[in-house]
Design an enzyme around this catalytic site. Structure first.
Site, short mmCIF file in Angstrom:
data_model
loop_
_atom_site.label_atom_id
_atom_site.label_comp_id
_atom_site.label_asym_id
_atom_site.label_seq_id
_atom_site.Cartn_x
_atom_site.Cartn_y
_atom_site.Cartn_z
N HIS A 1 10.00 1.31 6.19
CA HIS A 1 10.00 2.72 6.40
C HIS A 1 8.12 2.73 6.51
O HIS A 1 7.37 2.42 5.42
CB HIS A 1 10.26 3.39 5.49
N HIS B 1 5.72 5.62 5.13
CA HIS B 1 4.84 7.28 4.70
C HIS B 1 4.18 7.34 4.97
O HIS B 1 3.09 7.46 6.12
CB HIS B 1 4.69 7.26 2.89
#
Ligand code: AMP
Ligand code: ZN
Length: 108
Positions: A92, A94
């Site tokens: 992932h 940010h």
């Protein structure tokens, strides 16, 4: 995997946007206002497992999210591996919108 559960709708999240390959959610513990996570719907453990073919869609998703936020100043952070602060083992990215004096420091 907690992010696979979010992708599958098994645990709730605030979805900011979604497309065929990614979801973008609000981080449950935002470091700054508007802290987002760009999450591929398919599970990849980390950056090194992420296939090159998906990069353009990935970056288009990042750009779409940033444009929807309507901010010009932001950090993109990818924590890769435990020693780099990766807690969730599902790749992932940010997105951290930034404002003067918001108190956020990279690495802090
Ligand atoms: P990292 O340290 O890069 O693995 O970041 C994991 C991020 O996921 C942290 O910023 C957490 O606040 C966030 N997070 C963990 N669980 C959830 C959840 N269920 N919904 C939204 N964000 C989450
Ligand atoms: Zn996963």
């Amino acid at each position: 995997c907690i992010f696979c559960k979010i992708v599958n709708g098994d645990i709730p999240a605030e979805v900011f946007l979604a497309n065929d390959d990614f979801i973008v959610i609000l981080d449950a513990n935002p470091k700054v206002e508007g802290h987002l996570l760009v999450i591929p719907k398919r599970h990849y453990d980390n950056f090194l497992d992420f296939p090159l073919e998906v990069y353009e869609k990935f970056l288009v998703t990042v750009k779409d999210a940033v444009e929807k936020l309507g901010v010009k100043d932001f950090n993109l952070i990818l924590n890769n591996g435990k020693d780099a602060g990766q807690v969730v083992g599902h790749l992932h990215l940010h997105i951290l919108p930034r404002k003067e004096g918001d108190g956020f420091e990279i690495g802090a």
